[in-house]
Write a protein that holds these residues in place. Structure first.
Motif, short mmCIF file in Angstrom:
data_model
loop_
_atom_site.label_atom_id
_atom_site.label_comp_id
_atom_site.label_asym_id
_atom_site.label_seq_id
_atom_site.Cartn_x
_atom_site.Cartn_y
_atom_site.Cartn_z
N ALA A 96 65.37 -24.29 -32.54
CA ALA A 96 65.97 -22.98 -32.25
C ALA A 96 64.97 -22.06 -31.56
N GLY A 97 63.71 -22.12 -31.96
CA GLY A 97 62.69 -21.32 -31.30
C GLY A 97 62.50 -21.71 -29.85
N GLN A 98 62.61 -23.00 -29.56
CA GLN A 98 62.50 -23.47 -28.18
C GLN A 98 63.67 -22.98 -27.34
N VAL A 99 64.84 -22.92 -27.94
CA VAL A 99 66.00 -22.37 -27.23
C VAL A 99 65.78 -20.89 -26.94
N TYR A 100 65.21 -20.15 -27.89
CA TYR A 100 64.91 -18.73 -27.68
C TYR A 100 63.90 -18.56 -26.56
N ASN A 101 62.97 -19.49 -26.42
CA ASN A 101 61.97 -19.45 -25.35
C ASN A 101 62.48 -20.05 -24.04
N ARG A 102 63.75 -20.42 -24.01
CA ARG A 102 64.37 -21.03 -22.82
C ARG A 102 63.68 -22.35 -22.45
N GLN A 103 63.38 -23.13 -23.48
CA GLN A 103 62.79 -24.46 -23.29
C GLN A 103 63.60 -25.48 -24.09
N ALA A 104 64.88 -25.47 -23.85
CA ALA A 104 65.77 -26.36 -24.60
C ALA A 104 65.49 -27.84 -24.33
N TRP A 105 64.79 -28.15 -23.24
CA TRP A 105 64.49 -29.53 -22.92
C TRP A 105 63.56 -30.17 -23.96
N LYS A 106 62.91 -29.35 -24.80
CA LYS A 106 62.04 -29.88 -25.85
C LYS A 106 62.79 -30.34 -27.08
N ILE A 107 64.06 -29.98 -27.19
CA ILE A 107 64.83 -30.33 -28.40
C ILE A 107 64.92 -31.83 -28.61
N PRO A 108 65.23 -32.65 -27.59
CA PRO A 108 65.26 -34.11 -27.82
C PRO A 108 63.91 -34.66 -28.28
N ILE A 109 62.81 -34.11 -27.80
CA ILE A 109 61.49 -34.57 -28.22
C ILE A 109 61.26 -34.25 -29.69
N ILE A 110 61.61 -33.03 -30.09
CA ILE A 110 61.39 -32.62 -31.48
C ILE A 110 62.23 -33.46 -32.43
N TYR A 111 63.51 -33.61 -32.13
CA TYR A 111 64.37 -34.36 -33.04
C TYR A 111 64.11 -35.86 -32.95
N GLY A 112 63.60 -36.34 -31.82
CA GLY A 112 63.18 -37.74 -31.74
C GLY A 112 62.00 -38.00 -32.67
N ALA A 113 61.04 -37.05 -32.69
CA ALA A 113 59.90 -37.19 -33.60
C ALA A 113 60.35 -37.13 -35.06
N PHE A 114 61.27 -36.22 -35.38
CA PHE A 114 61.78 -36.14 -36.75
C PHE A 114 62.54 -37.40 -37.14
N ALA A 115 63.27 -37.96 -36.19
CA ALA A 115 64.01 -39.20 -36.49
C ALA A 115 63.05 -40.35 -36.79
N GLY A 116 61.97 -40.47 -36.01
CA GLY A 116 60.99 -41.52 -36.27
C GLY A 116 60.31 -41.34 -37.62
N VAL A 117 59.90 -40.11 -37.92
CA VAL A 117 59.26 -39.84 -39.21
C VAL A 117 60.24 -40.09 -40.35
N GLY A 118 61.49 -39.68 -40.17
CA GLY A 118 62.48 -39.91 -41.22
C GLY A 118 62.72 -41.39 -41.50
N TYR A 119 62.70 -42.19 -40.43
CA TYR A 119 62.88 -43.64 -40.62
C TYR A 119 61.74 -44.22 -41.46
N PHE A 120 60.49 -43.86 -41.16
CA PHE A 120 59.36 -44.40 -41.91
C PHE A 120 59.33 -43.88 -43.34
N ILE A 121 59.74 -42.63 -43.55
CA ILE A 121 59.83 -42.11 -44.91
C ILE A 121 60.84 -42.90 -45.73
N TYR A 122 62.00 -43.14 -45.13
CA TYR A 122 63.04 -43.90 -45.85
C TYR A 122 62.60 -45.34 -46.10
N SER A 123 62.05 -46.01 -45.09
CA SER A 123 61.66 -47.41 -45.23
C SER A 123 60.53 -47.59 -46.25
N ASN A 124 59.50 -46.78 -46.13
CA ASN A 124 58.37 -46.90 -47.06
C ASN A 124 58.77 -46.49 -48.48
#
Length: 222
Positions: free
Chosen positions: A88-116
């Motif tokens: 949401a902060g990136q959207v406020y800064n008019r940098q919405a293109w960073k949203i896929p990167i942020i949620y991609g990183a969270f998705a990867g971390v979430g997968y390893f948290i669940y698996s481990n």
């Protein structure tokens, strides 16, 4: 003197006198007309005020009010608070293109948290079962593994699980920092004239004890 000369002389005087009267009358007429003409052509300012001397009053029209816009200040603090929701902060800064990167990183971390976390709980349950049941096993495929190996696997996945949580916290913190820093740089003017110039040169030592060597000079313009 003869009578003809006297008559002609009198007529000449009469003609000259008539001309003088005509010229004098014309001059008087001009004197009486000129003040009127001057008033008509150049009126007295005391009688009729000059339009240029009067102060002009300009009223603001609705159209002029609409064209006056106030630039809204971009707040880095608001960007930080918005980024509590990742992206949401990136959207406020008019940098919405960073949203896929942020949620991609969270998705990867979430997968390893669940698996481990799943493997950690699995081997913990197996280890406790063996300790409480004289070495009996209930985990299929691990009957030939010693109990010490089961415990070591539990410890390994436990460390991976904790490390995954730390990485997830780091990713969340980077999301906050990114929104706050770029919120400060939102109004920062960066020139488009950025260039790097490379020029070959000869390097010389101060004492000239060594021979000159070829080098490269870099000039950054911004």
């Amino acid at each position: 003197m003869s009578g003809c000369h006297i008559v002609s002389h009198c007529r000449a005087r009469v003609v000259i006198l008539a001309l003088l009267l005509v010229v004098g009358g014309g001059l008087r007429c001009q004197d009486t007309i000129r003040p009127t003409d001057s008033i008509a052509s150049n009126p007295d300012r005391s009688a009729t005020p000059n339009i240029q001397d009067t102060p002009s009053i300009r009223l603001a029209t609705p159209q002029a009010a609409q064209t006056t816009t106030v630039k809204k200040e971009h707040s880095a603090t608001k960007a930080l608070f918005w980024s509590l929701l990742p992206g949401a902060g990136q959207v406020y800064n008019r940098q919405a293109w960073k949203i896929p990167i942020i949620y991609g990183a969270f998705a990867g971390v979430g997968y390893f948290i669940y698996s481990n976390g799943t493997n950690m709980r699995k081997f913990k349950t197996e280890y406790l079962y063996r300790v409480n049941n004289d070495g009996a096993t209930q985990l299929a495929g691990y009957a030939n593994y010693p109990t010490s190996n089961i415990y070591n696997m539990y410890q390994s996945y436990n460390q991976y699980f904790q490390l995954s949580i730390i990485i997830g916290a780091v990713v969340y913190g980077l999301n906050l920092i990114d929104a706050y820093v770029f919120g400060h740089l939102f109004d920062y003017d960066i020139s488009d004239d950025i260039s790097l110039r490379a020029v070959p040169t000869m390097l010389c030592t101060p004492e000239q004890t060594l021979p000159s060597a070829p080098g490269l000079s870099l000039t950054l313009t911004f």
